[in-house]
Design an enzyme around this catalytic site. Structure first.
Site, PDB file in Angstrom:
ATOM      1  N   SER A 263       0.817  -1.209   0.000  1.00 17.10           N
ATOM      2  CA  SER A 263       0.000   0.000   0.000  1.00 17.10           C
ATOM      3  C   SER A 263       0.855   1.265   0.000  1.00 17.10           C
ATOM      4  O   SER A 263       1.992   1.263   0.496  1.00 17.10           O
ATOM      5  CB  SER A 263      -0.911   0.034   1.230  1.00 17.10           C
ATOM      6  OG  SER A 263      -1.591  -1.191   1.389  1.00 17.10           O
TER       7      SER A 263
HETATM    8  N1  SAH Z   1      -0.817  -3.994   3.866  1.00 20.91           N
HETATM    9  C1  SAH Z   1      -0.223  -4.685   2.742  1.00 20.91           C
HETATM   10  C2  SAH Z   1      -1.165  -4.561   1.584  1.00 20.91           C
HETATM   11  C3  SAH Z   1      -1.158  -5.715   0.685  1.00 20.91           C
HETATM   12  S1  SAH Z   1      -2.361  -5.662  -0.606  1.00 20.91           S
HETATM   13  C4  SAH Z   1       1.116  -4.073   2.443  1.00 20.91           C
HETATM   14  O1  SAH Z   1       1.293  -2.900   2.768  1.00 20.91           O
HETATM   15  O2  SAH Z   1       1.966  -4.725   1.869  1.00 20.91           O
HETATM   16  C5  SAH Z   1      -3.640  -6.642   0.043  1.00 20.91           C
HETATM   17  C6  SAH Z   1      -3.350  -8.094   0.269  1.00 20.91           C
HETATM   18  O3  SAH Z   1      -4.582  -8.699   0.657  1.00 20.91           O
HETATM   19  C7  SAH Z   1      -2.874  -8.882  -0.943  1.00 20.91           C
HETATM   20  O4  SAH Z   1      -1.644  -9.481  -0.643  1.00 20.91           O
HETATM   21  C8  SAH Z   1      -3.954  -9.954  -1.148  1.00 20.91           C
HETATM   22  O5  SAH Z   1      -3.456 -11.204  -1.556  1.00 20.91           O
HETATM   23  C9  SAH Z   1      -4.568 -10.036   0.226  1.00 20.91           C
HETATM   24  N2  SAH Z   1      -5.922 -10.566   0.310  1.00 20.91           N
HETATM   25  C10 SAH Z   1      -6.954 -10.378  -0.539  1.00 20.91           C
HETATM   26  N3  SAH Z   1      -8.049 -11.031  -0.085  1.00 20.91           N
HETATM   27  C11 SAH Z   1      -7.688 -11.643   1.079  1.00 20.91           C
HETATM   28  C12 SAH Z   1      -8.375 -12.466   2.023  1.00 20.91           C
HETATM   29  N4  SAH Z   1      -9.659 -12.807   1.859  1.00 20.91           N
HETATM   30  N5  SAH Z   1      -7.690 -12.903   3.095  1.00 20.91           N
HETATM   31  C13 SAH Z   1      -6.376 -12.586   3.282  1.00 20.91           C
HETATM   32  N6  SAH Z   1      -5.694 -11.821   2.419  1.00 20.91           N
HETATM   33  C14 SAH Z   1      -6.332 -11.352   1.336  1.00 20.91           C
END
Ligand code: SAH
Length: 218
Positions: free
Chosen positions: A66
């Site tokens: 993010s």
């Molecule tokens: N806070 C993280 C953001 C990652 S993007 C950072 O700063 O790196 C969001 C993530 O949510 C992705 O890796 C995606 O695979 C995950 N995601 C999507 N749906 C999900 C679910 N139902 N349960 C767990 N993770 C999920």
């Protein structure tokens, strides 16, 4: 080559000043935490030199780390205090989880893509946050055996208020989640109160979709 590069601590201070403080982030605990967490350790090599850009960046598997501003916004909206137990849904790179841990929270984080969870564990260990518990699974259903939580942060877009996550909040606890369509959402802050969910609408945003039982179909 060519352009002289700032040292990382300077880049980090600059990020905090220009991207966070100059906008509207005021929580000193959050600002201090983001000045400390080495964001470059959460970004794969090809994109690492852009670690302090004002942007989300690719981390593999079609997902992104993010934008720093959204990480700060989510942490601030959660009102995290030292000792709070927080669930971070959508571990991705592990960066948001590290910032929450740096603020002093006990962090449980869940990711649906096993390779990303594995990489996040390695990133967290390299940055010194190996106390963060990384689980693999559908985080749209929360982590019932670790509930209740003082705060739940969702880093992926949900089609509506995820009921199961709300149920895993302690009374007075907060859920922060981007709600809307797959291409545009608003960050919503939901407080668990005796009268039911109290929703505060926040900034427009754009997150990758939450894929799961209480998210979008995969
Ligand atoms: N806070 C993280 C953001 C990652 S993007 C950072 O700063 O790196 C969001 C993530 O949510 C992705 O890796 C995606 O695979 C995950 N995601 C999507 N749906 C999900 C679910 N139902 N349960 C767990 N993770 C999920």
């Amino acid at each position: 080559m060519g352009v002289p590069r700032m040292q990382q601590p300077d880049e980090r201070r600059d990020m905090v000043e220009r991207q966070l403080r100059a906008r509207d982030i005021v929580d000193e605990n959050v600002l201090r935490a983001m000045e400390r967490v080495p964001r470059e350790l959460f970004i794969p090599e090809p994109e690492r030199r852009r670690a302090y850009d004002d942007a989300a960046l690719p981390i593999g598997a079609g997902q992104t780390i993010s934008q720093p501003y959204m990480v700060a916004r989510i942490c601030e909206a959660l009102s995290v205090r030292p000792g709070h137990k927080v669930l971070d849904v959508g571990t991705g790179s592990g960066y948001q989880a590290a910032v929450l841990a740096e603020v002093g929270a006990e962090v449980v984080t869940i990711e649906r893509i096993p390779e990303l969870a594995e990489q996040a564990r390695a990133n967290l260990a390299a940055a010194g946050y190996d106390q963060v518990e990384v689980q693999v699974g559908d985080g749209s259903l929360g982590v019932p055996d670790r509930a209740p939580f003082d705060g739940i942060a969702v880093a992926a877009a949900a089609p509506g208020l995820p009921e199961t996550l709300y149920e895993q909040l302690r009374p007075g606890g907060r859920l922060v989640v981007p709600v809307g369509g797959p291409r545009a959402q608003r960050l919503e802050v939901i407080v668990r109160s005796p009268e039911g969910p109290a929703v505060v609408h926040s900034v427009p945003c754009r997150f990758v979709p939450l894929v799961g039982e209480e998210g979008f179909a995969g």
